[in-house]
Design an enzyme around this catalytic site. Structure first.
Site, PDB file in Angstrom:
ATOM      1  N   GLY A   1       0.781  -1.223   0.000  1.00 32.65           N
ATOM      2  CA  GLY A   1       0.000   0.000   0.000  1.00 32.65           C
ATOM      3  C   GLY A   1       0.812   1.272   0.000  1.00 32.65           C
ATOM      4  O   GLY A   1       0.255   2.365   0.085  1.00 32.65           O
ATOM      5  N   SER A   2       2.123   1.150  -0.110  1.00 33.97           N
ATOM      6  CA  SER A   2       2.994   2.325  -0.112  1.00 33.97           C
ATOM      7  C   SER A   2       3.370   2.685  -1.553  1.00 33.97           C
ATOM      8  O   SER A   2       2.849   2.119  -2.513  1.00 33.97           O
ATOM      9  CB  SER A   2       4.263   2.035   0.697  1.00 33.97           C
ATOM     10  OG  SER A   2       5.112   1.158  -0.029  1.00 33.97           O
TER      11      SER A   2
END
Length: 203
Positions: A8-9
Site C-alpha cells: 500500500g505504499s
C-alpha cells in the site's frame, strides 16, 4: 533480484512494474511503523532508510522510485514502459517526477508524516496543507490527461507512479478529479494491478 517493499505504499507502483515485465524476484516486507526501515541490516542496503529498494542481480541497489522505474524501462525495452519518441519519453518522465516528488514528496508527506513540518499544535494544519497540495496537483494532472487514457499515450512507468498517489487519495477519502478518476479506474482493470493489489491485501 530482491525487492524491499511495504504493501500500500509507493513501492506498490514498482511492484506493478515488476509484474508487468514478468520478473522473478524475492519480496521482503518492511513494517514502517515498527521501524524495519531503520534497522542496521536494512540501512546497510539502503542508507537512506527509504522504500522501495531493488537489489539487482549484481548486488547493487537502487533506492528510489524514479531510479528503479527508469532502470526497469531501459533494461527491458521490449516491454515498452517508456515511449520510443523523445517527446513521449519526456512527457512520461515529467509526470513520473511530478507524481513522486511533488504530489508524494510535498503533498502526501505532509498528510502522512506531518510531524516533519509542524511546530507544537500545528499537526492538523500541516495535514490540511498537504491535502490542499495534493488536490491542486491532481487537478493539474487531470487537465493534462484530457483526451488521454494513459499519461504518455500507452501505459508507461509514469502511470505506475500516478496510480499510487491516486490510490492514496482514494483511500483517504479525497475526491479524484474526473480524468484522474478515469485513469485510476482504467489502471485497476489491468491484470497486473489487480494481482498486485490482491497480493498486498487490497481486494
Amino acid at each position: 533480484m530482491k525487492f524491499y517493499m511495504t504493501p500500500g505504499s509507493c513501492s506498490t507502483g514498482i511492484h506493478i512494474l515488476l509484474e508487468e515485465i514478468g520478473l522473478v524476484f524475492e519480496a521482503y516486507i518492511l513494517n514502517l511503523p515498527r521501524g524495519d526501515h531503520l534497522k542496521p541490516e536494512y540501512l546497510a542496503i539502503n542508507p537512506h532508510g527509504t522504500i522501495p529498494t531493488l537489489v539487482r542481480d549484481d548486488g547493487t541497489a537502487l533506492c528510489d522510485f524514479v531510479s528503479i522505474a527508469t532502470w526497469l524501462a531501459e533494461t527491458y525495452p521490449r516491454r515498452k514502459l517508456l515511449p520510443e519518441d523523445l517527446a513521449g519519453k519526456e512527457r512520461a518522465m515529467e509526470v513520473l517526477n511530478f507524481a513522486t516528488r511533488y504530489i508524494h514528496g510535498e503533498g502526501f508527506r505532509r498528510v502522512f508524516t506531518p510531524e516533519r513540518y509542524a511546530v507544537a499544535g500545528d499537526i492538523e494544519a500541516v495535514k490540511a496543507q498537504g491535502r490542499e497540495i495534493v488536490a491542486e496537483a491532481l487537478l493539474k494532472v487531470s487537465g493534462e490527461l484530457d483526451g488521454k487514457s494513459y499519461a504518455a499515450g500507452a501505459f508507461s512507468i509514469a502511470d505506475a507512479g500516478l496510480f499510487y498517489v491516486e490510490f492514496w487519495a482514494d483511500k483517504i477519502g479525497m475526491e479524484l478529479p474526473v480524468n484522474c478518476r478515469a485513469h485510476y479506474e482504467l489502471m485497476k482493470t489491468r491484470p497486473t494491478v489487480r494481482q498486485v493489489l490482491a497480493e498486498e491485501g487490497y481486494r
